[in-house]
Write an enzyme that holds these catalytic residues in place. Structure first.
Site, short mmCIF file in Angstrom:
data_model
loop_
_atom_site.label_atom_id
_atom_site.label_comp_id
_atom_site.label_asym_id
_atom_site.label_seq_id
_atom_site.Cartn_x
_atom_site.Cartn_y
_atom_site.Cartn_z
CB SER A 1 -0.95 -0.07 1.20
OG SER A 1 -1.97 0.88 1.06
CG HIS A 2 -0.49 4.87 1.74
ND1 HIS A 2 0.16 5.52 2.76
CD2 HIS A 2 -1.56 4.29 2.30
CE1 HIS A 2 -0.50 5.36 3.89
NE2 HIS A 2 -1.55 4.61 3.64
CG ASP A 3 3.43 7.08 1.85
OD1 ASP A 3 4.22 7.92 1.42
OD2 ASP A 3 2.19 7.20 1.76
CG ASN B 1 2.70 5.62 6.27
OD1 ASN B 1 3.46 6.32 5.60
ND2 ASN B 1 1.43 5.93 6.44
#
Ligand SMILES: CC(C)(COP(=O)(O)OP(=O)(O)OC[C@H]1O[C@@H](n2cnc3c(N)ncnc32)[C@H](O)[C@@H]1OP(=O)(O)O)[C@@H](O)C(=O)NCCC(=O)NCCS
Length: 228
Positions: A149-151, A169
């Site tokens: 997922s993101h980051d 994250n």
């Protein structure tokens, strides 16, 4: 627009993952990509045809000056063990340097969103996903249906096994191995060369060089040298 020169690929390893990589490349070629497998190098098998593998020799044959005979332009590692991939890359790089760069495999059914960086020599298997602001290191495997997922950051030689879900994250250290179907909760970090068992749910940071399993994941082993 200039057409990139064809990739003539040496695959390092001739086992289970190499069989998958070979088929992924067939898929790419059938969609018009100019990549061709010239053969496999495997230190555990004699040169010759083994089933669908044409084993050209061993990595050490490169040191004996055989790169020109193989007429390869690039290589990719195709073994599941993170440590073994690392050793292969170090050996090939020491022998061939820039004469044999690593090639990055992105299966046509893999998907990446915006601002996703993928390191040289990494393999994105069918249906692997990476959404936004993701950094994937060199010589990693993002296996079938694994998602980032993101980051998310994945260090070099990381291995995200089939169906693993890595939430936003998350930081995954160099050489870390995330077992099939594991879920890594958001904002958690996994230390370098640690192993997360299949089906685990990681809800807190995991240090380097350990094995953690279960739901929630608990550390069951500390290692000095991991098999990855
Ligand atoms: C985590 C793993 C690496 C452990 O392997 P190992 O170091 O040989 O460890 P062991 O098999 O000795 O297991 C240690 C303990 O953890 C338990 N355990 C192992 N894997 C587990 C898992 N995935 N979930 C829950 N418990 C697990 C074992 O039962 C054992 O418990 P015990 O000490 O009470 O008997 C392995 O079991 C695993 O899950 N590998 C991931 C496989 C995978 O994703 N493959 C994808 C290939 S494409």
């Amino acid at each position: 627009m200039s057409v990139p020169p064809p990739v003539r690929l040496l695959i390092l390893g001739a086992g289970y993952h190499a069989a998958e990589v070979r088929v992924y490349i067939q898929d790419l070629a059938s969609q018009g990509s100019s990549v061709e497998v010239v053969g496999f190098l495997d230190d555990a098998r004699p040169a010759g045809v083994h089933g669908r593998f044409h084993v050209l020799g061993k990595i050490e044959d490169l040191a004996a000056g055989k790169l020109a005979d193989f007429s390869a332009t690039h290589f990719i590692t195709a073994v599941g063990s993170n440590r073994l991939r690392q050793r292969m890359v170090e050996r090939v790089t020491a022998i061939c340097g820039s004469a044999l760069p690593a090639w990055t495999l992105r299966h046509p059914s893999s998907w990446t969103g915006e601002d996703v960086e993928i390191g040289d020599g990494t393999c994105l298997a069918p249906a692997a996903l990476a959404t936004t602001r993701v950094r994937i290191g060199r010589h990693c495997i993002l296996n079938v249906k694994a998602s980032l997922s993101h980051d998310v950051v994945v260090g070099d030689y990381g291995n995200i096994n089939p169906g693993a879900t890595v939430c936003g994250n998350v930081t995954i250290g160099e050489g870390a191995y995330i077992g099939a179907g594991a879920v890594i909760k958001d904002k958690v970090s996994i230390g370098a060369w640690s192993v997360i068992g299949a089906g685990a749910a990681v809800v807190a940071d995991v240090p380097a060089n350990v094995t953690a399993v279960g739901v929630p994941a608990r550390i069951v082993k500390h290692r000095v040298e991991t098999q990855g």
